[in-house]
Design a protein around this motif. Structure first.
Motif, PDB file in Angstrom:
ATOM      1  N   ASN A   8       0.717  -0.939   0.003  1.00 59.67           N
ATOM      2  CA  ASN A   8      -0.055  -0.088  -0.091  1.00 59.67           C
ATOM      3  C   ASN A   8       0.812   1.126   0.164  1.00 59.67           C
ATOM      4  N   CYS A   9       1.204   1.966  -1.247  1.00 61.66           N
ATOM      5  CA  CYS A   9       1.263   3.024  -0.667  1.00 61.66           C
ATOM      6  C   CYS A   9       0.830   4.450  -0.775  1.00 61.66           C
ATOM      7  N   TYR A  10       1.844   5.758  -0.669  1.00 59.98           N
ATOM      8  CA  TYR A  10       1.399   7.065  -0.561  1.00 59.98           C
ATOM      9  C   TYR A  10       1.947   7.773  -1.613  1.00 59.98           C
ATOM     10  N   LEU A  11       0.977   8.420  -2.178  1.00 58.86           N
ATOM     11  CA  LEU A  11       0.896   9.418  -3.559  1.00 58.86           C
ATOM     12  C   LEU A  11       1.630  10.630  -3.155  1.00 58.86           C
ATOM     13  N   LEU A  12       2.960  11.116  -3.456  1.00 59.77           N
ATOM     14  CA  LEU A  12       3.011  12.694  -3.677  1.00 59.77           C
ATOM     15  C   LEU A  12       2.972  12.860  -4.562  1.00 59.77           C
ATOM     16  N   GLU A  13       2.535  14.856  -4.665  1.00 57.00           N
ATOM     17  CA  GLU A  13       1.555  15.684  -5.656  1.00 57.00           C
ATOM     18  C   GLU A  13       3.165  15.328  -7.314  1.00 57.00           C
ATOM     19  N   ASP A  14       2.191  15.605  -7.850  1.00 61.76           N
ATOM     20  CA  ASP A  14       2.737  16.096  -9.320  1.00 61.76           C
ATOM     21  C   ASP A  14       2.984  16.911 -10.531  1.00 61.76           C
ATOM     22  N   GLY A  15       2.762  18.030  -9.191  1.00 62.90           N
ATOM     23  CA  GLY A  15       2.293  19.846 -10.854  1.00 62.90           C
ATOM     24  C   GLY A  15       1.487  19.693 -11.056  1.00 62.90           C
ATOM     25  N   THR A  16       0.777  19.711 -11.996  1.00 60.26           N
ATOM     26  CA  THR A  16      -0.737  20.037 -12.241  1.00 60.26           C
ATOM     27  C   THR A  16      -1.351  18.782 -13.272  1.00 60.26           C
ATOM     28  N   ASP A  17      -0.827  17.888 -13.308  1.00 60.76           N
ATOM     29  CA  ASP A  17      -0.340  16.494 -14.200  1.00 60.76           C
ATOM     30  C   ASP A  17      -1.682  15.473 -12.535  1.00 60.76           C
ATOM     31  N   SER A  18      -1.358  16.095 -11.379  1.00 57.94           N
ATOM     32  CA  SER A  18      -2.199  15.755  -9.912  1.00 57.94           C
ATOM     33  C   SER A  18      -3.497  15.857 -10.260  1.00 57.94           C
ATOM     34  N   TYR A  19      -3.728  17.323 -10.816  1.00 52.25           N
ATOM     35  CA  TYR A  19      -5.389  17.709 -10.661  1.00 52.25           C
ATOM     36  C   TYR A  19      -5.930  18.082 -12.072  1.00 52.25           C
ATOM     37  N   ASN A  20      -4.878  17.321 -13.439  1.00 47.51           N
ATOM     38  CA  ASN A  20      -5.276  17.408 -15.172  1.00 47.51           C
ATOM     39  C   ASN A  20      -6.583  16.804 -14.986  1.00 47.51           C
ATOM     40  N   LEU A  21      -7.819  16.839 -15.437  1.00 44.87           N
ATOM     41  CA  LEU A  21      -8.204  15.319 -15.569  1.00 44.87           C
ATOM     42  C   LEU A  21      -8.391  15.343 -17.118  1.00 44.87           C
ATOM     43  N   LYS A  22      -7.884  15.820 -18.031  1.00 42.68           N
ATOM     44  CA  LYS A  22      -8.123  15.637 -19.305  1.00 42.68           C
ATOM     45  C   LYS A  22      -6.642  14.923 -19.444  1.00 42.68           C
TER      46      LYS A  22
END
Length: 323
Positions: free
Chosen positions: A101-115
């Motif tokens: 089981n893992c924790y995800l680190l934020e990856d800039g705009t890609d973490s929010y880019n729904l497209k």
């Protein structure tokens, strides 16, 4: 035995991990790509595995893949309780998702880019690899896993909310405030952090009262030619009419000194977010859509131009703009 594992390929994700775990380097196994190791390897020699880039024909790539998994299995086969932090879109991320089981680190705009997220969801649904016996032989994962936090093996996602968080992920989100985390460190650990990134505070004199331009790997990611990228940044420089310094993205290959001979070019081997932690006198931060600029919001004047006026970027990423 290690308590923690960090698999990151960006300086910002690496910085997040160091702050989240309060610089507990001695108890952490770090997994880096060759490119990441080039950026910080000289200052960071402990507890790390370097994964080789897969290149060549099919068999050559599989050989490198086997070598990577062999490195990982040699250390992790008896370390079942390790706490894993990663970016889940990286080449060998599925290896960790299958085992932990893992924790995800934020990856800039890609973490929010729904497209981009939706495009990846269609490609990486839970499914088995077609050549399962080969995967077993290689010692790698047998399934594909959704990316950007949608796998059920991701139990927590660090996000700072620079854009709207996808509704499906909200229940997993852990609020990320890197400035608060930095302030909680001892002075000794703060100094150690700066040393890891080789940040020399004498650069402050070179950037005082300047406009910081944060560039991006637009040509390296085949979004446009290098000529188009450079012309784009020259147009931005003319528009803002000030003395600039340039902080290029770590993945960029462009020699900006060649195109902007009068401009001071900052080193690539530290994340721009470090400007949150030092007293600089930047007059403004300008970017098209670099996440680092939004992370600096509140500390500096930010001009986030967004993708709307750049057709090639708009087509690829959709509308990205400051909220």
């Amino acid at each position: 035995m290690y308590k923690y594992l960090c698999y990151s390929e960006t300086l910002y994700a690496f910085l997040q991990y160091l702050l989240i775990n309060k610089m507990d380097i001695e108890n952490t196994l770090f997994i880096f790509s060759e490119n990441m190791d080039k950026l910080i390897g000289e200052k960071f020699k402990c507890n790390k595995i370097i994964l080789n880039k897969k290149k060549g024909n099919f068999l050559q790539k599989k050989k490198i893949e086997y070598q990577n998994y062999k490195k990982l299995n040699s250390i992790l086969s008896n370390n079942k309780d390790i706490k894993v932090y990663l970016q889940d879109h990286l080449p060998e991320a599925e290896y960790f998702l299958e085992k932990f089981n893992c924790y995800l680190l934020e990856d800039g705009t890609d973490s929010y880019n729904l497209k981009k997220i939706n495009r990846n969801q269609k490609k990486y649904k839970y499914k088995k690899y077609r050549i399962k016996p080969l995967r077993k032989l290689l010692g790698g994962p047998l399934k594909r896993y959704p990316r950007y936090g949608f796998s059920n093996k991701i139990i927590g996602i660090y996000m700072n909310g620079i854009f709207e968080i996808p509704s499906e992920l909200k229940k997993k989100v852990i609020k990320l405030d890197i400035k608060e985390l930095f302030n909680s460190l001892s002075n000794e650990k703060k100094e150690k952090l700066f040393n890891i990134f080789s940040l020399k505070l004498d650069i402050l004199n070179k950037i005082e009262n300047k406009i910081l331009l944060l560039t991006q790997p637009l040509s390296e990611d085949s979004l446009m030619t290098e000529f188009e990228k450079v012309e784009l940044y020259k147009d931005i420089q003319k528009k803002f009419k000030g003395n600039f310094v340039i902080k290029s993205h770590p993945r960029e290959q462009t020699d900006y000194q060649k195109y902007f001979p009068e401009v001071y070019i900052l080193p690539q081997n530290f994340p721009a977010e470090l400007f949150l932690f030092i007293d600089t006198k930047l007059s403004e931060v300008v970017t098209i859509f670099s996440t680092a600029a939004l992370n600096l919001k509140g500390s500096y004047k930010i001009s986030f131009l967004g993708t709307r006026n750049y057709p090639k970027l708009l087509e690829r990423f959709g509308v990205i703009e400051d909220k």
